[in-house]
Enzyme design. Structure first.
Site, mmCIF file in Angstrom:
data_model
loop_
_atom_site.group_PDB
_atom_site.id
_atom_site.type_symbol
_atom_site.label_atom_id
_atom_site.label_comp_id
_atom_site.label_asym_id
_atom_site.label_seq_id
_atom_site.Cartn_x
_atom_site.Cartn_y
_atom_site.Cartn_z
ATOM 1 N N LYS A 243 49.275 29.348 35.227
ATOM 2 C CA LYS A 243 48.717 30.495 35.934
ATOM 3 C C LYS A 243 48.584 30.140 37.409
ATOM 4 O O LYS A 243 48.148 29.037 37.755
ATOM 5 C CB LYS A 243 47.355 30.849 35.327
ATOM 6 C CG LYS A 243 46.676 32.058 35.944
ATOM 7 C CD LYS A 243 45.366 32.362 35.232
ATOM 8 C CE LYS A 243 44.650 33.550 35.836
ATOM 9 N NZ LYS A 243 43.395 33.884 35.104
ATOM 10 N N SER B 294 42.844 38.483 33.355
ATOM 11 C CA SER B 294 43.698 38.287 34.517
ATOM 12 C C SER B 294 44.900 37.385 34.230
ATOM 13 O O SER B 294 45.806 37.284 35.052
ATOM 14 C CB SER B 294 42.868 37.662 35.651
ATOM 15 O OG SER B 294 42.383 36.371 35.278
ATOM 16 N N SER C 157 39.429 36.466 30.373
ATOM 17 C CA SER C 157 40.788 36.525 30.898
ATOM 18 C C SER C 157 41.798 35.625 30.209
ATOM 19 O O SER C 157 42.958 35.592 30.610
ATOM 20 C CB SER C 157 40.774 36.230 32.398
ATOM 21 O OG SER C 157 40.150 37.278 33.095
#
Length: 497
Positions: A78, A164, A188
């Site tokens: 990420k 997210s 998330s």
């Protein structure tokens, strides 16, 4: 054509052990797949030359007999974790093209270590495929807030992949990467895992180092792995975790664990608590049916269902959206155009530079949360909002401890609905409500995970959330693994993948 992408992390590790594939071959395969699907918006940056250099180093480790089980297995990160070899943007214009001088601890432990940065870790030797899309500064529930591209759900490209960590979940579901890192502030990791039909776990707060994670809300942010199976997540979490007190003051001073140690144990007698607040109004019928069927399957596997109550859980949304923006307001104050990141091209004085830099660099949702956080921390409002939210946060944590006297794990939905259409959540408050079931565990700092348990409206995946007591990640992974041995929801693949 090779079908490496259909294998799990554990399966790829076995292929490498048996010399049925090399790390270079795996890297080339996944790079080719990733570069062929830019339409999903899963990746923000790919550097084949660097990836293949790491793959060659992994093959050298295996040839020298110094490999770990994960050496040579590909992974993507990420874009909230800083990396030396790839840009780190946090999906924001504020950090466009920024390159860190060091790797985040999580990246180093999964990859090739940080001894050259003064650390103690050799690293597991995983090969990085690239950096994955996310909501800007990890603020969002659909990866629609990225400054660069919206991410799409491989099960239906008109829908969000969750957020997210939506780039992570989309990449795994589309078989563009066998595993990925994510971060979970209010859900998330768990929510995008549920929306894309993959498995993800947020460990106990402090279990994985936050060093090198671009901060959103420091008392909530936690790193965790995402993959197709609980077994894969156990392998990854074993490599990620461990004390890092010299670089992260929130890190728990505990040694790494082997989270695979109890995966095969029976669920006989396991008490699964189901909060009545998690199955009330607001939960869509298609999600409810999948959750109930999953709980029935757990009972067939030997677990016992226990009805419990978490009366303050519904207050998690207002509490979270006071505490998290307050911490974001403080953390993001460093992005002012002075030392690093974006700086406005034209300004008249220092104050004007601050204003223009932040206006240009931050997106709408980040600005909204900064303004909210600044307000609740301001003189005259701190006691009324921030302090009161922290008091209710303690009540929520205490209720979990009371619940764990009645059960071993807590189960329920991850989100009220399946993934929504891109652009459907026009109201920010509606977007916030999607976190109603994941926020309580985050506020309490408890480990939580999601694993696939069925499909709902439009053939979209549904995930079951499991919450454990502090440091009980192994128990959650054991339960999910036994469920996955008895079902095949986790093995389903989107059409055309």
């Amino acid at each position: 054509m090779s079908d490496f992408h259909q294998s799990t992390v554990a399966g790829l590790s076995q292929m490498l052990d048996r010399k049925e594939a090399s790390a270079v071959e795996l890297a080339q395969h996944f790079l080719q797949r990733s570069q062929a699907r830019p339409d999903l918006g899963a990746y923000l940056s790919i550097d084949p030359e660097t990836t293949l250099a790491q793959a060659r180093a992994a093959d050298a480790r295996r040839a020298a007999g110094t490999a770990t089980p994960l050496t040579g297995v590909p992974i993507a990160h990420k874009d909230i974790f800083v990396t030396r070899e790839w840009p780190t943007t946090a999906a924001s214009r504020m950090l466009e093209n920024y390159r860190s001088p060091f790797d985040a601890t999580v990246v180093a432990r999964l990859g090739f270590g940080n001894r050259d940065q003064g650390g103690q870790d050799d690293g597991a030797g995983m090969v990085t495929l690239g950096k994955l899309n996310c909501d800007e500064f990890a603020m969002g529930s659909g990866t629609e807030n990225s400054a660069y591209a919206k991410a799409h759900n491989p099960w239906d490209v008109t829908r969000v992949p969750g957020g997210s960590s939506g780039g992570s979940s989309a990449a795994i579901a589309a078989r563009l990467a066998p595993a990925a890192t994510g971060t979970d502030t209010g859900g998330s990791i768990r929510q995008p895992s549920a929306f894309c039909g993959v498995t993800g776990i947020k460990p106990t707060y402090g279990r994985a180092s936050r060093y090198g994670m671009v901060a959103f809300a420091s008392s909530l942010d936690q790193a965790g792995p995402m993959a197709r199976t609980a077994e894969d997540c156990a392998l990854l979490l074993s490599a990620m975790c461990g004390g890092d007190a010299l670089r992260d003051s929130t890190s728990l001073d505990l040694p790494a664990e082997d989270y695979t140690r109890s995966l095969g144990q029976s669920l006989e007698g396991l008490r699964i608590g189901v909060p009545r607040e998690f199955l009330g109004d607001g939960l869509q019928d298609d999600v409810r049916q999948a959750i109930e069927a999953a709980l029935a399957e757990y009972e067939r596997l030997g677990a016992r269902r226990v009805d419990i109550s978490l009366p303050h859980a519904p207050l998690a949304i207002p509490v979270y959206y006071i505490i998290a923006p307050a911490e974001a307001s403080s953390n993001l104050s460093r992005f002012d155009g002075v030392k690093f990141g974006h700086r406005a091209a034209a300004y008249t004085d220092l104050g004007d530079m601050y204003e223009k830099t932040r206006s240009e660099g931050f997106g709408p949702e980040v600005k909204r949360r900064i303004l909210t956080g600044t307000y609740v921390l301001s003189h005259g409002y701190y006691d009324a909002y921030y302090l009161k939210a922290q008091q209710i946060r303690r009540l929520i944590a205490n209720e979990f401890q009371q619940a764990f006297t009645q059960c071993d794990v807590i189960a329920g939905p991850v989100a009220p609905s399946v993934a929504w259409k891109i652009g459907a959540e026009k109201d920010a408050l509606a977007d916030y409500l999607a976190d109603i079931y994941t926020l309580p565990a985050s506020l309490a700092g408890l480990p939580g995970m999601s694993h696939p348990v069925g499909f709902g409206e439009g053939g979209m995946p549904v995930g079951l959330q499991l919450i454990g007591n502090y440091l009980q990640e192994a128990r959650l992974l054991q339960a999910a693994n036994r469920f996955q041995q008895a079902t095949d929801w986790h093995a389903r693949t989107p059409a055309g993948i």
